[in-house]
Design a protein around this motif. Structure first.
Motif, PDB file in Angstrom:
ATOM      1  N   VAL A  26     -14.728  -2.386   3.946  1.00 23.74           N
ATOM      2  CA  VAL A  26     -13.631  -3.274   4.327  1.00 23.74           C
ATOM      3  C   VAL A  26     -12.304  -2.516   4.346  1.00 23.74           C
ATOM      4  O   VAL A  26     -11.516  -2.637   5.292  1.00 23.74           O
ATOM      5  CB  VAL A  26     -13.544  -4.470   3.361  1.00 23.74           C
ATOM      6  CG1 VAL A  26     -12.296  -5.309   3.641  1.00 23.74           C
ATOM      7  CG2 VAL A  26     -14.798  -5.332   3.455  1.00 23.74           C
ATOM      8  N   ILE A  27     -12.057  -1.724   3.315  1.00 25.11           N
ATOM      9  CA  ILE A  27     -10.792  -1.012   3.186  1.00 25.11           C
ATOM     10  C   ILE A  27     -10.582  -0.049   4.363  1.00 25.11           C
ATOM     11  O   ILE A  27      -9.465   0.096   4.866  1.00 25.11           O
ATOM     12  CB  ILE A  27     -10.741  -0.251   1.844  1.00 25.11           C
ATOM     13  CG1 ILE A  27     -10.648  -1.249   0.694  1.00 25.11           C
ATOM     14  CG2 ILE A  27      -9.568   0.724   1.800  1.00 25.11           C
ATOM     15  CD1 ILE A  27     -10.939  -0.639  -0.668  1.00 25.11           C
ATOM     16  N   TYR A  28     -11.645   0.586   4.804  1.00 24.18           N
ATOM     17  CA  TYR A  28     -11.518   1.529   5.924  1.00 24.18           C
ATOM     18  C   TYR A  28     -11.530   0.826   7.275  1.00 24.18           C
ATOM     19  O   TYR A  28     -10.708   1.116   8.157  1.00 24.18           O
ATOM     20  CB  TYR A  28     -12.649   2.556   5.875  1.00 24.18           C
ATOM     21  CG  TYR A  28     -12.736   3.391   7.128  1.00 24.18           C
ATOM     22  CD1 TYR A  28     -11.747   4.330   7.430  1.00 24.18           C
ATOM     23  CD2 TYR A  28     -13.779   3.231   8.044  1.00 24.18           C
ATOM     24  CE1 TYR A  28     -11.799   5.089   8.596  1.00 24.18           C
ATOM     25  CE2 TYR A  28     -13.841   3.982   9.199  1.00 24.18           C
ATOM     26  CZ  TYR A  28     -12.852   4.902   9.474  1.00 24.18           C
ATOM     27  OH  TYR A  28     -12.904   5.640  10.630  1.00 24.18           O
ATOM     28  N   ARG A  29     -12.436  -0.123   7.464  1.00 23.16           N
ATOM     29  CA  ARG A  29     -12.659  -0.663   8.807  1.00 23.16           C
ATOM     30  C   ARG A  29     -11.708  -1.781   9.196  1.00 23.16           C
ATOM     31  O   ARG A  29     -11.359  -1.908  10.380  1.00 23.16           O
ATOM     32  CB  ARG A  29     -14.105  -1.163   8.932  1.00 23.16           C
ATOM     33  CG  ARG A  29     -15.142  -0.060   8.835  1.00 23.16           C
ATOM     34  CD  ARG A  29     -16.496  -0.552   9.292  1.00 23.16           C
ATOM     35  NE  ARG A  29     -17.519   0.467   9.143  1.00 23.16           N
ATOM     36  CZ  ARG A  29     -18.738   0.398   9.659  1.00 23.16           C
ATOM     37  NH1 ARG A  29     -19.078  -0.662  10.383  1.00 23.16           N
ATOM     38  NH2 ARG A  29     -19.608   1.363   9.470  1.00 23.16           N
ATOM     39  N   LEU A  30     -11.295  -2.621   8.255  1.00 26.72           N
ATOM     40  CA  LEU A  30     -10.475  -3.771   8.625  1.00 26.72           C
ATOM     41  C   LEU A  30      -9.176  -3.368   9.325  1.00 26.72           C
ATOM     42  O   LEU A  30      -8.831  -3.950  10.357  1.00 26.72           O
ATOM     43  CB  LEU A  30     -10.194  -4.641   7.400  1.00 26.72           C
ATOM     44  CG  LEU A  30      -9.446  -5.949   7.666  1.00 26.72           C
ATOM     45  CD1 LEU A  30     -10.168  -6.790   8.709  1.00 26.72           C
ATOM     46  CD2 LEU A  30      -9.284  -6.747   6.366  1.00 26.72           C
ATOM     47  N   PRO A  31      -8.428  -2.379   8.821  1.00 26.94           N
ATOM     48  CA  PRO A  31      -7.219  -1.961   9.559  1.00 26.94           C
ATOM     49  C   PRO A  31      -7.529  -1.437  10.960  1.00 26.94           C
ATOM     50  O   PRO A  31      -6.766  -1.674  11.902  1.00 26.94           O
ATOM     51  CB  PRO A  31      -6.635  -0.854   8.672  1.00 26.94           C
ATOM     52  CG  PRO A  31      -7.142  -1.148   7.302  1.00 26.94           C
ATOM     53  CD  PRO A  31      -8.525  -1.683   7.518  1.00 26.94           C
ATOM     54  N   VAL A  32      -8.643  -0.720  11.108  1.00 24.30           N
ATOM     55  CA  VAL A  32      -9.034  -0.216  12.426  1.00 24.30           C
ATOM     56  C   VAL A  32      -9.345  -1.386  13.362  1.00 24.30           C
ATOM     57  O   VAL A  32      -8.955  -1.391  14.542  1.00 24.30           O
ATOM     58  CB  VAL A  32     -10.255   0.722  12.313  1.00 24.30           C
ATOM     59  CG1 VAL A  32     -10.696   1.204  13.690  1.00 24.30           C
ATOM     60  CG2 VAL A  32      -9.928   1.912  11.416  1.00 24.30           C
ATOM     61  N   MET A  33     -10.026  -2.397  12.829  1.00 23.03           N
ATOM     62  CA  MET A  33     -10.343  -3.582  13.621  1.00 23.03           C
ATOM     63  C   MET A  33      -9.076  -4.319  14.038  1.00 23.03           C
ATOM     64  O   MET A  33      -8.953  -4.779  15.182  1.00 23.03           O
ATOM     65  CB  MET A  33     -11.261  -4.513  12.815  1.00 23.03           C
ATOM     66  CG  MET A  33     -12.654  -3.951  12.573  1.00 23.03           C
ATOM     67  SD  MET A  33     -13.538  -4.823  11.243  1.00 23.03           S
ATOM     68  CE  MET A  33     -13.433  -6.521  11.795  1.00 23.03           C
ATOM     69  N   LEU A  34      -8.111  -4.425  13.135  1.00 27.58           N
ATOM     70  CA  LEU A  34      -6.851  -5.101  13.451  1.00 27.58           C
ATOM     71  C   LEU A  34      -6.077  -4.349  14.531  1.00 27.58           C
ATOM     72  O   LEU A  34      -5.526  -4.956  15.460  1.00 27.58           O
ATOM     73  CB  LEU A  34      -5.998  -5.234  12.191  1.00 27.58           C
ATOM     74  CG  LEU A  34      -6.490  -6.229  11.139  1.00 27.58           C
ATOM     75  CD1 LEU A  34      -5.629  -6.144   9.892  1.00 27.58           C
ATOM     76  CD2 LEU A  34      -6.486  -7.648  11.692  1.00 27.58           C
TER      77      LEU A  34
END
Length: 280
Positions: A26-34
Motif C-alpha cells: 500500500v505504501i509504495y503503490r497507492l501514491p503511484v496509483m493516485l
C-alpha cells in the motif's frame, strides 16, 4: 485471564505481520496509483487519450524486484522470515532489499500484539488494530511523498465515529463528533492564518483530515495533547535531520508523520500520559 491475553496477543501479532506485509504494498503503490489517476483526469479534461498501460493496483501485478523484475514466489513473501533467509537481497540479482520492509512488518505485528494483549481479540481490539495500521501507512506515505490519501484518512475518520457509536472505543459519540469538527477546523484556521500572513501554504488539507480522524478516535479532549506531542516529535526529528544534513530541499518536512506518531502514542499510553511526558 493472563493466558487468554497472551493467546490473543499471539494471534493478532501473527495477523499483524501479514497485514504489515500488505502495508508495504500500500505504501509504495497507492501514491503511484493516485498519480496515474490524476494524469488520466488531466488528460480527459484536455480531451486527450493516454496510451493503455498494464493494470496496476494493490493486487496486480504481483510483487517483484524493482531492478531486475524477478517475480517473488510465495516463500519470498513470508514476513520477516524471507528477508532473513534471503539475507536482505533479491534472490535473482542480489540487489539489497530495504530494511524498512521487515521493520514495518515487525512494527505492525507489535502493534497488533499490543492490541490483543490490552483489549483482546474482539471488536475493540480489532478496531484499534485497524487504527494503528492506518496511521502507520499514512505516516510512511506522507514521509515519502508528502501525500495523505483521502482513501485512508476519510475512512479512518468515519471508522472513529462508527466505533464511538457502537461503543467499541472509550469515547462517547458526541465527544468523537466534536473531536472531528475541532480537529479539522483548528488546523484549517492555522493554515489560512499562516497563508494570509506569509502568502505560503504551511500544510496540506490532508493534515486537517488526519487530525479530524484523531479527534474522532480520541475525542475533542485529546486534541491538545496530540498536537503538542506531534510538535515535540517534529522538533526532535527536525533538529536531528538538520544536524545530519538530512533535510530536503527547502527544509520542508511533512507534518503527517508527526501527527501519526502522536496518534500512536495516544493509543499506546493515553492522551493524559502525553501531557505528563512533556511536563504539563
Amino acid at each position: 485471564m493472563l493466558v487468554s491475553s497472551g493467546v490473543d496477543a499471539a494471534l493478532l501479532g501473527v495477523l499483524g505481520l501479514l497485514i504489515g506485509s500488505f502495508l508495504n504494498v500500500v505504501i509504495y503503490r497507492l501514491p503511484v496509483m493516485l498519480e496515474a489517476q490524476w494524469k488520466a483526469e488531466c488528460a480527459d479534461m484536455q480531451g486527450q487519450e493516454l496510451p493503455e498501460s498494464a493494470p496496476f493496483n494493490l493486487m496486480v501485478p504481483r510483487s517483484r524486484c524493482q531492478k531486475c523484475g524477478h517475480q517473488l514466489s510465495w516463500f519470498e513473501n513470508v514476513p520477516i522470515v524471507s528477508y532473513l533467509v534471503l539475507r536482505g537481497k533479491c534472490r535473482s540479482c542480489a540487489t539489497p532489499i530495504s530494511v524498512r520492509y521487515p521493520l514495518i512488518e515487525l512494527a505492525v505485528g507489535a502493534l497488533f500484539a499490543y492490541c490483543g494483549w490490552h483489549w483482546g481479540a474482539n471488536a475493540t481490539g480489532l478496531a484499534w488494530c485497524g487504527f494503528g495500521a492506518a496511521l502507520l501507512a499514512l505516516g510512511m506515505i506522507d514521509w515519502d511523498t508528502t501525500l495523505l490519501p483521502d482513501s485512508i484518512t476519510l475512512p479512518l475518520l468515519w471508522a472513529g465515529l462508527i466505533c464511538a457509536a457502537l461503543k467499541w472505543t472509550h469515547v462517547a459519540l458526541p465527544d468523537a463528533f466534536w473531536g472531528a469538527v475541532a480537529g479539522y477546523m483548528s488546523l484549517w484556521l492555522v493554515y489560512w492564518a499562516f497563508k494570509l500572513v506569509t502568502g505560503k501554504e504551511g500544510m496540506g488539507f490532508g493534515d486537517f483530515k488526519l487530525f479530524a480522524a484523531l479527534g474522532a478516535w480520541f475525542g475533542w479532549q485529546a486534541l491538545i495533547p496530540i498536537i503538542l506531542m506531534s510538535s515535540v516529535i517534529g522538533a526532535v526529528i527536525g533538529i536531528a535531520m538538520k544536524f545530519t544534513s538530512g533535510l530536503r530541499e527547502g527544509g520542508y518536512i511533512p507534518f503527517g508523520p508527526f501527527l501519526a506518531g502522536a496518534g500512536l502514542t495516544a493509543m499506546l499510553a493515553g492522551p493524559n500520559a502525553i501531557l505528563k511526558a512533556i511536563g504539563l
